[in-house]
Design a protein around this motif. Structure first.
Motif, PDB file in Angstrom:
ATOM      1  N   PRO A 112      41.696  17.215  -2.065  1.00  0.00           N
ATOM      2  CA  PRO A 112      42.645  17.329  -3.168  1.00  0.00           C
ATOM      3  C   PRO A 112      42.092  18.167  -4.315  1.00  0.00           C
ATOM      4  O   PRO A 112      42.817  18.968  -4.922  1.00  0.00           O
ATOM      5  N   PHE A 152      42.615  21.921  -4.076  1.00  0.00           N
ATOM      6  CA  PHE A 152      43.991  22.343  -4.366  1.00  0.00           C
ATOM      7  C   PHE A 152      44.252  22.257  -5.866  1.00  0.00           C
ATOM      8  O   PHE A 152      44.880  23.123  -6.453  1.00  0.00           O
ATOM      9  N   ILE A 195      46.862  15.431  -1.336  1.00  0.00           N
ATOM     10  CA  ILE A 195      46.933  16.752  -1.985  1.00  0.00           C
ATOM     11  C   ILE A 195      48.137  16.818  -2.912  1.00  0.00           C
ATOM     12  O   ILE A 195      48.037  17.237  -4.069  1.00  0.00           O
TER      13      ILE A 195
END
Ligand SMILES: Cc1cc2nc3c(=O)[nH]c(=O)nc-3n(C[C@H](O)[C@H](O)[C@H](O)COP(=O)(O)O)c2cc1C
Length: 339
Positions: A297, A300, A328
């Motif tokens: 995560p 991103f 995510i």
């Protein structure tokens, strides 16, 4: 938890065998697997209105090219929670690709592949996409990544891109021109300004007829970051939607093939960050679609914090399973809400 157990079994087998068999199962039992994934994994992340979203995706996470080359499992990606899938690479004619074995796993969440665009060809892929679009209940978009057949000479390569664009763009929500796979001999030599300009010139007429958001997918291996500057020129000159950065790297010691996943992250991230800054200065309305090594995560989140919008996932999904999607998208929602 469930996926880490399943992975112990799946990873006993050849990677391409498991990939192929999974897609066959998804294709054979779309309703069963869709409801399974929908029930266990889907999350309702929404774009908020102040976010740029020219492709009108329900969320910014996209299945990267190569995972579903022939568009055989589209309802499954939607049920897992992706906002779009990039089908392909699709070539005009069906082809088998390179000799097997051609996908290898490493312990550190890295893959090496030398597939060479095995695919059913543009006619078969078009029917698969058309079937999905006809029956579609949901909102997932379909991008189509196009390339040249191995047997097409480099001199005639533009014709392959023209044919695939003409045939497939009516079904596409966006099109990506792939000039960055390391597994089709000579393909990366097309990633220069003069060839791309000629190719985009040839596509002008077809694009007028079927105007679709057009991206160029680039590799991470140009010698210097400033070597990527020509992309913003072409993006503006030909009114492209943007750039997909990046494909796999051929900068490794394992012979042929491209590296994806963890060992690609730093290289790919440098190119992405550079392009994001460069585009911000030269053409801020254009998109840098991020892909390459992002699997946590925080990867991103970092991309979204730097001004990125759409992001793709491949290797991370193989190593961590569909549970990663929700994690995510959660960071995207937090970022969007300004937490
Ligand atoms: C087995 C495999 C096949 C791939 N096939 C394609 C392809 O056909 N076309 C393409 O543009 N990229 C292809 N890719 C590259 C991915 O789309 C992506 O750019 C790359 O894997 C980096 O993302 P990742 O680190 O999240 O895997 C392939 C990657 C893998 C691992």
């Amino acid at each position: 938890m469930f996926y880490s157990l399943l992975k112990k079994i799946l990873f006993q087998f050849d990677p391409e065998f498991i990939h192929h068999e999974s897609l066959e199962l998804f294709h054979a039992f779309p309703h069963f697997f869709s409801s399974f994934f929908h029930h266990h994994f889907k999350t309702d992340t929404q774009f908020l209105t102040h976010r740029r979203n020219p492709l009108k995706l329900v969320n910014p996470l996209i299945v990267a090219a190569g995972l579903d080359k022939n568009a055989v499992a589209l309802p499954i990606w939607e049920a897992m929670g992706f906002g779009a899938v990039e089908v392909g690479t699709v070539t005009p004619l069906a082809q088998l690709g390179n000799a097997k074995p051609r996908i290898f796993r490493f312990k550190d969440e890295t893959l090496l592949n030398s597939m060479g665009f095995p695919n059913l060809g543009m006619h078969a892929v078009a029917s698969n996409i058309a079937r999905f679009k006809k029956s579609q209940q949901g909102m997932m978009k379909v991008g189509i990544n196009i390339g040249k057949n191995k047997n097409t000479s480099l001199e005639n390569s533009i014709n392959d891109y023209l044919q695939t664009y003409e045939y497939l763009s009516p079904l596409a929500d966006y099109v990506a021109i792939n000039i960055s796979s390391p597994n089709t001999p000579g393909l990366r030599s097309l990633g220069n300004e003069s060839w791309l300009r000629e190719c985009l010139q040839e596509l002008v007429h077809a694009r007028k007829k079927n105007p679709k958001a057009l991206f160029i997918k680039v590799g991470p291996d140009l010698a210097k970051l400033t070597d990527y500057d020509f992309l913003s020129r072409l993006t503006q000159e030909f009114d492209l939607a943007g750039i997909v950065a990046t494909n796999t790297t051929s900068d490794h010691l394992y012979g042929s093939g491209g590296i994806s996943g963890a060992r690609l992250l730093n290289k790919s991230r440098m190119v992405r960050e550079y392009l994001l800054k460069h585009f911000q200065q030269t053409c801020p309305e254009k998109i840098v679609m991020g892909v390459g090594g992002m699997s946590r995560p925080e990867h991103f989140q970092e991309f979204w914090n730097s001004g990125g919008v759409y992001a793709q996932l491949y290797s991370g999904l193989i190593y961590q399973g569909p549970g990663i999607i929700r994690k995510i998208l959660h960071t995207f929602t937090m970022k969007t809400l300004g937490h």
